[in-house]
Design a protein around this motif. Sequence first.
Motif, mmCIF file in Angstrom:
data_model
loop_
_atom_site.group_PDB
_atom_site.id
_atom_site.type_symbol
_atom_site.label_atom_id
_atom_site.label_comp_id
_atom_site.label_asym_id
_atom_site.label_seq_id
_atom_site.Cartn_x
_atom_site.Cartn_y
_atom_site.Cartn_z
ATOM 1 N N GLY A 349 0.774 -1.232 0.000
ATOM 2 C CA GLY A 349 0.000 0.000 0.000
ATOM 3 C C GLY A 349 0.803 1.278 0.000
ATOM 4 N N LEU A 350 2.136 1.189 -0.101
ATOM 5 C CA LEU A 350 2.949 2.396 0.061
ATOM 6 C C LEU A 350 3.762 2.793 -1.169
ATOM 7 N N ALA A 351 3.863 1.944 -2.181
ATOM 8 C CA ALA A 351 4.757 2.246 -3.301
ATOM 9 C C ALA A 351 4.359 3.535 -4.017
ATOM 10 N N THR A 352 3.072 3.711 -4.276
ATOM 11 C CA THR A 352 2.634 4.919 -4.965
ATOM 12 C C THR A 352 2.965 6.164 -4.155
ATOM 13 N N GLU A 353 2.757 6.089 -2.841
ATOM 14 C CA GLU A 353 3.068 7.232 -1.984
ATOM 15 C C GLU A 353 4.562 7.523 -2.001
ATOM 16 N N VAL A 354 5.391 6.479 -1.950
ATOM 17 C CA VAL A 354 6.846 6.681 -1.962
ATOM 18 C C VAL A 354 7.286 7.360 -3.253
ATOM 19 N N VAL A 355 6.761 6.902 -4.383
ATOM 20 C CA VAL A 355 7.122 7.509 -5.675
ATOM 21 C C VAL A 355 6.719 8.981 -5.697
ATOM 22 N N GLY A 356 5.559 9.299 -5.157
ATOM 23 C CA GLY A 356 5.126 10.699 -5.092
ATOM 24 C C GLY A 356 5.986 11.539 -4.177
ATOM 25 N N THR A 366 10.397 5.280 -11.623
ATOM 26 C CA THR A 366 9.404 4.637 -12.475
ATOM 27 C C THR A 366 8.080 4.571 -11.716
ATOM 28 N N PRO A 367 6.956 4.850 -12.360
ATOM 29 C CA PRO A 367 5.675 4.800 -11.644
ATOM 30 C C PRO A 367 5.476 3.473 -10.920
ATOM 31 N N ALA A 368 4.948 3.533 -9.715
ATOM 32 C CA ALA A 368 4.616 2.309 -8.984
ATOM 33 C C ALA A 368 3.641 1.492 -9.829
ATOM 34 N N GLY A 369 3.859 0.201 -9.874
ATOM 35 C CA GLY A 369 2.984 -0.662 -10.666
ATOM 36 C C GLY A 369 3.419 -0.840 -12.095
ATOM 37 N N ALA A 370 4.438 -0.110 -12.552
ATOM 38 C CA ALA A 370 4.850 -0.187 -13.959
ATOM 39 C C ALA A 370 5.290 -1.590 -14.356
ATOM 40 N N ALA A 371 5.760 -2.379 -13.416
ATOM 41 C CA ALA A 371 6.253 -3.719 -13.717
ATOM 42 C C ALA A 371 5.146 -4.760 -13.734
ATOM 43 N N PHE A 372 3.881 -4.296 -13.793
ATOM 44 C CA PHE A 372 2.720 -5.172 -13.818
ATOM 45 C C PHE A 372 1.821 -4.787 -14.993
ATOM 46 N N PRO A 373 1.091 -5.760 -15.570
ATOM 47 C CA PRO A 373 0.186 -5.421 -16.670
ATOM 48 C C PRO A 373 -0.777 -4.302 -16.301
ATOM 49 N N LEU A 374 -0.937 -3.375 -17.236
ATOM 50 C CA LEU A 374 -1.814 -2.209 -17.087
ATOM 51 C C LEU A 374 -1.421 -1.341 -15.901
ATOM 52 N N GLY A 375 -0.187 -1.495 -15.412
ATOM 53 C CA GLY A 375 0.309 -0.659 -14.325
ATOM 54 C C GLY A 375 -0.322 -0.938 -12.982
ATOM 55 N N HIS A 376 -0.918 -2.128 -12.827
ATOM 56 C CA HIS A 376 -1.640 -2.425 -11.590
ATOM 57 C C HIS A 376 -0.896 -3.468 -10.764
ATOM 58 N N ASP A 377 -0.247 -3.022 -9.718
ATOM 59 C CA ASP A 377 0.371 -3.896 -8.724
ATOM 60 C C ASP A 377 -0.651 -4.099 -7.607
ATOM 61 N N PRO A 378 -1.215 -5.287 -7.457
ATOM 62 C CA PRO A 378 -2.282 -5.471 -6.467
ATOM 63 C C PRO A 378 -1.850 -5.185 -5.040
ATOM 64 N N GLU A 379 -0.550 -5.260 -4.769
ATOM 65 C CA GLU A 379 -0.051 -4.956 -3.432
ATOM 66 C C GLU A 379 0.401 -3.510 -3.288
ATOM 67 N N ASP A 380 0.500 -2.780 -4.410
ATOM 68 C CA ASP A 380 1.068 -1.424 -4.397
ATOM 69 C C ASP A 380 2.342 -1.415 -3.562
ATOM 70 N N SER A 381 3.268 -2.268 -3.943
ATOM 71 C CA SER A 381 4.446 -2.516 -3.124
ATOM 72 C C SER A 381 5.762 -2.408 -3.895
ATOM 73 N N HIS A 382 5.731 -2.648 -5.217
ATOM 74 C CA HIS A 382 6.974 -2.775 -5.979
ATOM 75 C C HIS A 382 7.392 -1.446 -6.598
ATOM 76 N N ILE A 383 8.711 -1.158 -6.493
ATOM 77 C CA ILE A 383 9.316 0.018 -7.143
ATOM 78 C C ILE A 383 10.577 -0.444 -7.857
#
Length: 429
Positions: A349-356, A366-383
């Motif tokens: 739940g924190l990757a998007t906040e960290v990138v911001g 790189t935007p959080a979730g970029a390493a997942f199809p359609l930019g959606h990381d279900p955990e919002d965890s990967h950067i």
Amino acid sequence: MPADTTSLDLDALEAAHADLRARGLALDLTRGKPSPDQLALSDRLDGILSGTYRHDGTDLRNYGGIDGLPTAKRLGAMLMDVPADAVLVGGNASLEMMFHAMLVGTHFGWDGPGSAWTTRPSVKVLCPVPGYDRHFTVSERLGHEMIPVPMGDDGPDMDVVESIVADDPDVAAMWLVPKHSNPTGAICSDEVVARVAELGNRARRGFRVIWDNAYAVHDLTPEPILMASLWAACEAAGTTESVIHVASTSKITFAGAGLSFLAAGPETLATLRQHLSAVTIGPDKVNQQRHVMLLPDIDALRAHMVRHAELIAPKVDATVAALERGLTGLARWTTPTGGYFVSLWTPPGLATEVVGLAADAGVRLTPAGAAFPLGHDPEDSHIRLAPSFPTLDEVRLAMEVVVTCVRLAIARQRASRDGTGEAVQPGPT
């Protein structure tokens, strides 16, 4: 020293972030670009032909030769561990070669129009995650339904892959970066290579694995890391047509003026040649010959890549060292043995906040979730962290920002939990 995982002073971290914002930084860790020093390793390409534009009776300046020069095909074979007669040589972008291959499978078919993937109820493509965002962009553009598959340290979870392929005849392809993968640095084990080769016997006819060996020789270790040969495994399994191998010199010589290579079985090559003959009258043979002269054999290639490693390794080391100092016990990351990336997992739940937060402090990620199809990381965890392009000092400064932002996001999350003090665990692999 390991980070103190029990004392995260929110006020102190807010103040530290404010100080970083006040510095007016403008740093970029978004993409795995070669640095100017890396590009300079190949400056000898300019003028290397010394005005000679003929090779083995071929005028390099003229049309023709859709396969590429025989010597350039051998360079591609050396990179991909495939036979030279199975290689096509293209321009600087292996991504373009992959797009063409996926376009042919999707709309034209490997065995004529009736075999096009679009004749199926849906076109499904397996996508190991975290994975390469540009692969997913190709599939998105072509209208594929992307199915995430977990990516481990030894490659994709083949139990999951095999189960999906067996159960769903609409699975048409799978993307895969097999060595020093983008972005986790995973290396496919011998077992995974053998099981990938067998997919052609399990899947519906027309299935293709896009084996994107972009980092085949990009080791950061003293000795090259060798992988089992997928080509040999496919020959043994009778599935040579099921895999399309690609590679390029984009992170070996000039990123914007390199060579790309594609290798496949004879039926697949014939179909691709037919498609490419409508797209081009022939590749840049002048550039092919320049590259052959710069990298004439495996010894020259390895010596060249050692010089690359000497430039990249200190930046990767600095990235990992900063994470160890500031985030041990709070987050998780990779320590790659090659390639261009370090993967960082924050608590969920924190990757998007960290990138911001990093962007506010002048560090682009790189935007959080970029390493997942359609930019959606279900955990919002990967950067994904890409330390190759900045200078070493800039990497250290950027990582100071990244670490501060992760700690601040965790402190804010904990403070919002009504004073429970519940520990936050790092995200999953």
